[in-house]
Scaffold this active site. Structure first.
Site, short mmCIF file in Angstrom:
data_model
loop_
_atom_site.label_atom_id
_atom_site.label_comp_id
_atom_site.label_asym_id
_atom_site.label_seq_id
_atom_site.Cartn_x
_atom_site.Cartn_y
_atom_site.Cartn_z
N HIS A 88 -6.93 -6.28 0.18
CA HIS A 88 -5.91 -5.19 0.23
C HIS A 88 -4.83 -5.83 1.12
O HIS A 88 -3.57 -5.81 0.65
CB HIS A 88 -6.35 -4.06 0.60
CG HIS A 88 -5.36 -2.90 0.76
ND1 HIS A 88 -4.69 -2.42 -0.50
CD2 HIS A 88 -4.74 -2.32 1.57
CE1 HIS A 88 -3.93 -1.32 -0.09
NE2 HIS A 88 -3.73 -1.37 1.10
N SER B 225 0.82 -1.20 0.00
CA SER B 225 -0.01 0.04 -0.04
C SER B 225 0.82 1.19 0.05
O SER B 225 1.74 1.44 -0.92
CB SER B 225 -0.98 -0.07 1.29
OG SER B 225 -2.02 0.89 1.00
N ASP C 35 -9.89 -5.35 -4.16
CA ASP C 35 -9.12 -4.61 -3.21
C ASP C 35 -9.95 -3.48 -2.94
O ASP C 35 -10.41 -2.54 -3.88
CB ASP C 35 -8.10 -4.03 -3.72
CG ASP C 35 -7.10 -3.28 -2.82
OD1 ASP C 35 -7.70 -2.66 -1.75
OD2 ASP C 35 -5.71 -3.18 -2.97
#
Length: 253
Positions: free
Chosen positions: A224, A93, A194
């Site tokens: 995610h 991320s 996601d």
């Protein structure tokens, strides 16, 4: 403020190949520890730092900016570079966003990148109002625990601090402009489902990055935080194979 359980940074001194591991926004080393430990088990020197403002309370994160997070990532990289012949960077991320910025700044000093659902483009349209909204309310509901596997939590914040989110948005703009200069080998793991970072972010990365050694692998069973999800072993195995391909063998220990 005391650290949340599992939020401690992780360091392992191994062989001449280093791996820097970067966690995501509002998360902590907790979500990356299994990946870091797998790299350590392969004999690599590993650094998994705790980014400033993370691992305690979301209000602490609101007092920090992307420059603070990046300074910690850069310090971890420089420490590994002093003792290792090669350094690879793994990121999840926002950790992937920081990894890309590091690669742009360090050039050949970074031997390769393995990114999982990297945030390169802010999701949705709500971020457009951040410059104003961040002065009106300090936070919004959090984005943590996007994991398909039942009963798994990443230990992240339950609120999203808006001053910090606004700063992260500034970094996305910088990195988007830098992408053509990122030419290191890159392995991208992406979850089609996601709920935090949607597909356009991965597409933007694939379209603009300067890497010619570029591979995308889909994580069909994970959301995610895929490093704690059903496809975690796929990520771990794939990243080890990636590093092995680009380095001489190291001795486990």
């Amino acid at each position: 403020m005391p650290l949340l359980p599992g939020a401690e940074p992780y360091r392992h001194r191994g062989g001449p190949v280093g791996v820097l591991v970067c966690h995501g926004f509002t998360g902590s080393p907790f979500s990356m520890r299994p990946w870091a430990e797998r790299a350590a088990a392969e004999g690599y020197s590993v650094s998994l730092p705790l980014l400033p403002g993370h691992g305690t309370h979301w209000r602490d994160l609101n007092t920090t900016r992307w420059q603070d997070w990046y300074a910690t990532v850069e310090r971890g990289y420089l420490e590994l570079a002093e003792e290792c012949e090669q350094v690879f960077v793994f990121g999840l991320s926002m950790g992937g966003l920081l990894a890309l910025h590091l690669a742009a700044q360090q050039g050949a000093g970074v031997s390769g990148l393995v990114l999982v659902n990297p945030l390169v483009r802010m999701p949705g349209q709500s971020h457009v109002a951040l410059p104003v909204v961040r002065h009106l309310v300090p936070s919004l509901p959090g984005i943590s625990n996007d994991v398909a596997k039942p009963g798994v939590e990443e230990g992240g914040y339950t609120r999203t601090p808006l001053h910090a989110a606004w700063s992260m948005k500034q970094l996305t703009k910088i990195v988007q402009a830098e992408l053509p200069t990122v030419t290191q080998p890159l392995l991208l793991f992406r979850s089609p489902q996601d709920n935090v970072v949607p597909p356009p972010s991965g597409k933007l990365l694939m379209d603009r990055v300067g890497s010619t050694d570029l591979t995308e692998r889909l994580l069909e069973r994970s959301y995610h935080v895929a490093t704690l999800d059903y496809d975690a072993e796929t990520i771990f195995d794939g990243s080890v194979d990636f590093v092995r391909r680009l380095t001489v063998p190291v001795t486990k220990g």
